[in-house]
Design an enzyme around this catalytic site. Structure first.
Site, PDB file in Angstrom:
ATOM      1  N   ASP A  17       1.066  -1.158   0.058  1.00  0.00           N
ATOM      2  CA  ASP A  17      -0.027   0.312   0.110  1.00  0.00           C
ATOM      3  C   ASP A  17       1.152   1.045  -0.336  1.00  0.00           C
ATOM      4  O   ASP A  17       1.794   1.468   1.183  1.00  0.00           O
ATOM      5  CB  ASP A  17      -0.792  -0.007   1.160  1.00  0.00           C
ATOM      6  CG  ASP A  17      -1.773   0.930   1.388  1.00  0.00           C
ATOM      7  OD1 ASP A  17      -2.135   1.907   0.486  1.00  0.00           O
ATOM      8  OD2 ASP A  17      -2.841   0.747   2.162  1.00  0.00           O
ATOM      9  N   ASP A 112      -3.263   2.282  -5.607  1.00  0.00           N
ATOM     10  CA  ASP A 112      -2.155   2.352  -4.469  1.00  0.00           C
ATOM     11  C   ASP A 112      -2.049   0.737  -3.625  1.00  0.00           C
ATOM     12  O   ASP A 112      -0.760   1.092  -3.525  1.00  0.00           O
ATOM     13  CB  ASP A 112      -1.955   3.994  -3.352  1.00  0.00           C
ATOM     14  CG  ASP A 112      -3.110   3.551  -2.651  1.00  0.00           C
ATOM     15  OD1 ASP A 112      -3.890   2.718  -2.571  1.00  0.00           O
ATOM     16  OD2 ASP A 112      -1.618   4.218  -1.729  1.00  0.00           O
ATOM     17  N   GLU A 113      -2.842  -0.020  -4.296  1.00  0.00           N
ATOM     18  CA  GLU A 113      -2.471  -1.185  -3.357  1.00  0.00           C
ATOM     19  C   GLU A 113      -2.853  -2.678  -4.070  1.00  0.00           C
ATOM     20  O   GLU A 113      -3.454  -2.502  -5.722  1.00  0.00           O
ATOM     21  CB  GLU A 113      -3.811  -1.526  -2.671  1.00  0.00           C
ATOM     22  CG  GLU A 113      -4.225  -0.265  -1.415  1.00  0.00           C
ATOM     23  CD  GLU A 113      -5.473  -0.674  -0.975  1.00  0.00           C
ATOM     24  OE1 GLU A 113      -5.363  -1.304  -0.229  1.00  0.00           O
ATOM     25  OE2 GLU A 113      -6.573   0.246  -0.912  1.00  0.00           O
TER      26      GLU A 113
HETATM   27  P1  TTP Z   1      -5.218   5.426   0.756  1.00  0.00           P
HETATM   28  O1  TTP Z   1      -4.205   4.612   0.341  1.00  0.00           O
HETATM   29  O2  TTP Z   1      -7.063   4.911   0.987  1.00  0.00           O
HETATM   30  O3  TTP Z   1      -4.254   6.244   1.413  1.00  0.00           O
HETATM   31  P2  TTP Z   1      -3.057   7.342   1.568  1.00  0.00           P
HETATM   32  O4  TTP Z   1      -2.384   6.292   0.559  1.00  0.00           O
HETATM   33  O5  TTP Z   1      -3.503   8.671   0.857  1.00  0.00           O
HETATM   34  O6  TTP Z   1      -2.591   7.194   2.679  1.00  0.00           O
HETATM   35  P3  TTP Z   1      -2.361   5.724   3.606  1.00  0.00           P
HETATM   36  O7  TTP Z   1      -0.801   6.360   3.873  1.00  0.00           O
HETATM   37  O8  TTP Z   1      -3.081   5.598   4.638  1.00  0.00           O
HETATM   38  O9  TTP Z   1      -1.949   4.477   2.942  1.00  0.00           O
HETATM   39  O10 TTP Z   1      -5.622   5.203  -0.970  1.00  0.00           O
HETATM   40  C1  TTP Z   1      -4.782   6.050  -1.737  1.00  0.00           C
HETATM   41  C2  TTP Z   1      -5.242   7.365  -2.287  1.00  0.00           C
HETATM   42  O11 TTP Z   1      -6.506   7.542  -2.904  1.00  0.00           O
HETATM   43  C3  TTP Z   1      -5.504   8.877  -1.440  1.00  0.00           C
HETATM   44  O12 TTP Z   1      -3.775   8.892  -1.832  1.00  0.00           O
HETATM   45  C4  TTP Z   1      -6.178   9.769  -2.401  1.00  0.00           C
HETATM   46  C5  TTP Z   1      -7.487   8.649  -2.611  1.00  0.00           C
HETATM   47  N1  TTP Z   1      -8.796   7.899  -1.997  1.00  0.00           N
HETATM   48  C6  TTP Z   1      -9.589   8.797  -2.357  1.00  0.00           C
HETATM   49  O13 TTP Z   1      -9.672   9.958  -3.627  1.00  0.00           O
HETATM   50  N2  TTP Z   1     -10.815   8.508  -1.702  1.00  0.00           N
HETATM   51  C7  TTP Z   1     -10.122   7.736  -0.943  1.00  0.00           C
HETATM   52  O14 TTP Z   1     -12.425   7.832  -0.701  1.00  0.00           O
HETATM   53  C8  TTP Z   1      -9.870   6.875  -1.076  1.00  0.00           C
HETATM   54  C9  TTP Z   1     -10.060   5.968   0.686  1.00  0.00           C
HETATM   55  C10 TTP Z   1      -8.462   6.971  -0.905  1.00  0.00           C
HETATM   56 MG    MG Z   2      -2.139   4.072   0.247  1.00  0.00          MG
END
Ligand code: TTP
Ligand code: MG
Length: 363
Positions: A17, A112-113
């Protein structure tokens, strides 16, 4: 003498992730942003934080928080509009690097996963943690973005593990860790359990994952959660799916959804989102080499009402214009114009690998 049955070896599953993904892409493109609390969201009054870098998080800023509130917590924060095309590009590069350099058994589950089945890569001189470190270093070298990695023997636990130490963490969850590490977590932290399910669990007195694991009234769980209850229950005990699907097995449906940076009640704005999502969905469909017979659209409103509508199309498609045309029809037929929308999604169902010949004909 009866043959001793060989014990099935547990798989080694990684969940990767990317950290603070949208903000990390911005920082990779402009290192000045590394020095400041950085928010990606919108600049309108109702806009919310899509994500923020870890420096901004240290001020208490969180995804989903209204920007004005975030700025109250940290007035010096820099706020950027989201650049979705750029994030999609990084997302594609991330998956390409993983598949080319490390492991083709890679299942992307969001922008991103991804899950990896690295069982065959693990050897005496390449233990899981070492491999995870090499993956982190490679991604950072090539993309200038950090990634957190969860390691376990099924997808549920690997996903739970990647969330454990962020940013840039590596966490292993073994069978013996389930009670110790997983059971004390609140039920809403459980992968697959959405907000509504968590509320329903709370009403049953299930506050933690451990409460679910020890819950004995299976009939009631089934009555409330349908067949999904069994997966939740098994996951709570550390069992779960360990099959990482690759492109060889075509998906049954594909969808893309987005939580909007700010609530939208304007049909033109929703149409714009549908256009963007239709493009992404079309690309995703072409990437998998499949064609859909059904287009569906779903909206989650601010009052939690969920609108899901679908329409069958004559010829299976992977084309942006056809997906958008049908999605737009559904939106205009079923959306009540004053409702505030928080999340918008679009999908293609009844997928086939065989395109209709007519669809490919150039007029
Ligand atoms: P995430 O992996 O949930 O968050 P993140 O990568 O920003 O933070 P973390 O370090 O905790 O993993 O989501 C990936 C990207 O997707 C995030 O940067 C922004 C986007 N996103 C949205 O725009 N709306 C949403 O509801 C979610 C869950 C994510
Ligand atoms: Mg993330």
């Amino acid at each position: 003498m009866a043959k001793k049955r060989k014990k099935k070896k547990r798989k080694v599953i990684f969940h990767l992730d990317l950290d603070a993904f949208f903000a990390s892409v911005e920082m990779a493109n402009n290192p000045e942003y590394k020095k400041v609390p950085l928010i990606v969201g919108g600049r309108t009054k109702k806009a919310v934080v899509s994500t923020c870098n870890y420096l901004a998080r240290s001020f208490g800023i969180k995804a989903g928080m209204p920007i004005f509130k975030a700025l109250e917590l940290c007035p010096q924060a820099t706020v950027l509009n989201a650049n979705y095309e750029l994030y999609e590009q990084y997302s594609d590069d991330f998956i390409k690097i993983i598949k080319k350099t490390f492991c083709r058994k890679c299942e992307q589950i969001s922008i991103d996963e991804c899950f990896l089945d690295v069982t065959k890569l693990i050897k005496k001189d390449m233990l899981p943690i070492k491999l995870a470190k090499i993956i982190q270093q490679t991604i950072f070298k090539k993309l200038k973005i950090t990634v957190s990695i969860g390691i376990s023997y099924n997808k549920f636990l690997a996903k739970m593990a990647s969330d454990w130490h962020k940013p840039c963490g590596i966490t292993v969850i073994n069978k013996k860790d389930v009670e110790k590490k997983i059971w004390s977590l609140p039920i809403n932290k459980m992968y697959f359990v959405g907000k509504a399910t968590a509320i329903a669990m709370h009403e049953l007195g299930i506050k933690t994952i451990g409460d679910l694991a020890k819950y004995e009234n299976f009939k009631l769980l089934e009555a409330i959660f349908g067949s999904a209850w069994f997966d939740y229950y098994l996951n709570a005990h550390g069992f779960g799916d360990d099959f990482v699907s690759t492109n060889n097995s075509p998906p049954k449906s594909l969808s893309i959804q987005f939580t909007l940076p700010s609530q939208a009640s304007n049909i033109q704005e929703l149409e714009e989102w549908l256009k963007y999502l239709s493009q992404q969905l079309s690309q995703k469909t072409q990437f998998h080499g499949v064609f859909g017979h059904v287009v569906y659209v779903y909206l989650k409103c601010a009052n939690r009402r969920m609108i899901t509508k679908q329409i069958s199309i004559k010829e299976p498609t992977d084309r942006y214009d056809i997906i958008y045309q049908h999605a737009s029809f559904l939106l205009n037929e079923h959306y009540q114009r004053s409702e505030n929308v928080r999340l918008i999604g679009i999908g293609l169902g009844k997928l086939t690998t065989k395109p209709c010949i007519r669809q490919r004909t150039i007029f």
